[in-house]
Write a protein that holds these residues in place. Structure first.
Motif, PDB file in Angstrom:
ATOM      1  N   GLY A 167      16.760 -26.437  23.399  1.00 40.77           N
ATOM      2  CA  GLY A 167      15.994 -26.694  22.187  1.00 40.77           C
ATOM      3  C   GLY A 167      16.429 -27.965  21.508  1.00 40.77           C
ATOM      4  O   GLY A 167      17.251 -28.732  22.034  1.00 40.77           O
ATOM      5  N   PRO A 168      15.901 -28.218  20.317  1.00 34.91           N
ATOM      6  CA  PRO A 168      16.198 -29.469  19.610  1.00 34.91           C
ATOM      7  C   PRO A 168      17.654 -29.618  19.220  1.00 34.91           C
ATOM      8  O   PRO A 168      18.141 -30.745  19.027  1.00 34.91           O
ATOM      9  N   ARG A 169      18.380 -28.513  19.104  1.00 33.74           N
ATOM     10  CA  ARG A 169      19.782 -28.589  18.699  1.00 33.74           C
ATOM     11  C   ARG A 169      20.726 -28.572  19.893  1.00 33.74           C
ATOM     12  O   ARG A 169      21.937 -28.522  19.721  1.00 33.74           O
ATOM     13  N   ARG A 229      24.032 -31.960  21.674  1.00 33.64           N
ATOM     14  CA  ARG A 229      23.760 -33.127  22.502  1.00 33.64           C
ATOM     15  C   ARG A 229      24.782 -34.225  22.221  1.00 33.64           C
ATOM     16  O   ARG A 229      25.021 -34.599  21.072  1.00 33.64           O
TER      17      ARG A 229
END
Length: 364
Positions: A167-169, A243
Motif C-alpha cells: 500500500g501507500p505506506r 519505503r
C-alpha cells in the motif's frame, strides 16, 4: 491394441518398484517349489498370498493378472502330477480362485478410498489457494515468499495464516495462528485475513491495523456467544516495511518472535512488549511498535509455532536461531525450502502442528 498396463491408472506411485514386483516373485517361488519337490508338497501358500499382496500394491489389471497367473500355475502343477480330477486338486484350485476374487474386491475398496482422499485433498488445496493465495514475488526492493505445510497429509489448510498487502505506506505483512483445528479454525483464520487486508490498506499505523483486527474478532466472538470466548483467538505478528527506510516495524501479539537473517547471522527480534493475542480481552493496553534495522541483504523470517515447537525423537524443540546460523540462501523462497527440510530432519517423523512461513528479503 497396446499391452495392458500392469500398474493401471490407479498406480501406487509411492510404492517402491521392488515391492510391486513381490507378487510376481511369489508366483515364481511357488512354481519352483512345486516343480522341484515331491507331489505331496505344494506351493499353494505362494499362490494365495501373491494376489492378496497384489491387491495392496498393484492396480486392478495387475491384481487380476497375478490372480490368473496363480490359478494357471497351480493348474499346471496338478496337471503335471496327473491328479487334476481328484477332490484335493479341485479344492486347491477353488481356494486359489476364491482368494483371487477377494483380492480383486479388496483392490477396488482401496481404490475407492484413495479416490475419496484424492478428492478431499483437491478440495483442501482449492480452499488453501483461496484462503492463502501466493503473495507477490516482489514489491519494490523487497522479495517475498510464503509457504504452508499441514501436519497431516490429508489436511490442506488449518488455522495458521499469512498475508501480504502492499500500500501507500509500504509493504505490510501478517503471520498468525488461530487456536484450534478444523473448519472453525479455518473460518476464524479467514476472518482475520480479511480484516487484515482491509485494515492494512486503510489504516495509517500498524497499531491501528492490530486494533481493527482485534475488534472484528471480538465482535464475532460476541455474536457466537459465551461458548466460543476461549476458542476464537489468534496470535500474530504484524510487520511493516516503510519505503526506503532501511527498517521494519513489528507488532507482536503473543506470537513467536520473527528472525532477521543477514550474512549468515541470525537474530531474534524479541519485542519490547508482547501485546495480547487478537480476540483476547477488551482492555488490552497500549500496543508497542518496535523498529528493527533492516539494511539491504537482510531477510525477515516469520513463522508459526509449528516450526518452533517441532520436536525430535527425544522431545527437543526446533531452534531456528542455531539451526539456520551460517546457512546460505539466494532468496526468501530458498530460505523457506531450507527451513522446511531442516524441520523435517529434526522431527524425523509426523509433526503435531501446521507450519505457516513468510520470508521477506531486502535488495536495498
Amino acid at each position: 491394441m497396446g499391452r495392458p498396463d500392469l500398474w493401471g491408472p490407479d498406480s501406487r506411485a509411492d510404492v517402491p518398484r521392488y515391492i510391486r514386483a513381490l507378487p510376481v516373485l511369489l508366483l515364481v517361488l511357488g512354481g519352483v517349489t512345486d516343480y522341484l519337490t515331491p507331489a505331496q508338497y505344494t506351493g499353494t501358500a505362494f499362490y494365495s498370498v501373491a494376489p492378496m499382496l497384489a491387491a495392496l500394491v498393484l492396480s486392478l489389471n495387475g491384481t487380476m493378472l497375478v490372480g490368473l497367473g496363480a490359478i494357471a500355475a497351480d493348474l499346471a502343477i496338478v496337471a503335471r502330477y496327473r491328479y487334476l480330477a481328484t477332490l484335493a486338486a479341485m479344492s486347491e484350485l477353488l481356494s486359489v480362485a476364491v482368494v483371487t476374487v477377494v483380492a480383486v474386491w479388496i483392490n477396488r475398496v482401496l481404490y475407492a478410498r484413495e479416490a475419496r482422499l484424492s478428492s478431499a485433498r483437491s478440495i483442501a488445496a482449492t480452499v488453501q489457494r483461496a484462503v492463502l493465495p501466493a503473495p507477490p514475488a516482489r514489491a519494490g526492493a523487497l522479495r517475498i515468499a510464503a509457504r504452508y505445510e499441514a501436519a497431516e497429509q490429508e489436511a490442506g489448510i488449518g488455522g495458521d495464516l499469512y498475508a501480504v498487502q502492499d500500500g501507500p505506506r509500504g509493504l505490510r505483512c501478517v503471520v498468525g495462528d488461530v487456536r484450534g483445528k478444523g473448519l472453525d479454525a479455518v473460518e476464524a483464520a479467514t476472518m482475520v485475513l480479511g480484516m487484515f487486508r482491509m485494515a492494512a490498506g486503510e489504516e495509517a499505523t500498524l497499531e491501528a491495523v492490530a486494533a481493527r483486527m482485534h475488534r472484528a474478532l471480538c465482535r464475532e466472538v460476541g455474536r457466537r456467544g459465551q461458548a466460543d470466548v476461549l476458542e476464537w483467538f489468534a496470535t500474530a505478528v504484524l510487520a511493516e516495511f516503510p519505503r526506503d527506510a532501511g527498517e521494519v516495524l513489528l507488532v507482536n501479539l503473543g506470537h513467536p518472535a520473527p528472525l532477521v537473517l543477514r550474512a549468515g547471522a541470525v537474530r531474534t527480534t524479541d519485542p519490547s512488549r508482547y501485546a495480547m493475542p487478537l480476540g483476547v480481552g477488551l482492555e488490552r493496553g497500549p500496543v508497542v511498535v518496535d523498529r528493527v534495522p533492516f539494511p539491504a541483504g537482510s531477510t525477515l523470517l516469520l513463522c508459526t509455532d509449528g516450526v518452533t515447537e517441532a520436536r525430535d525423537t527425544h522431545g527437543g524443540l526446533y531452534d531456528p536461531v542455531t539451526r539456520l546460523a551460517g546457512v546460505g540462501f539466494s532468496g526468501p523462497a530458498e530460505l523457506l525450502g531450507v527451513l522446511v527440510s531442516d524441520v523435517h530432519r529434526h522431527a524425523g517423523g509426523p509433526r503435531d502442528d501446521d507450519m505457516a512461513m513468510l520470508a521477506v528479503t531486502s535488495d536495498g
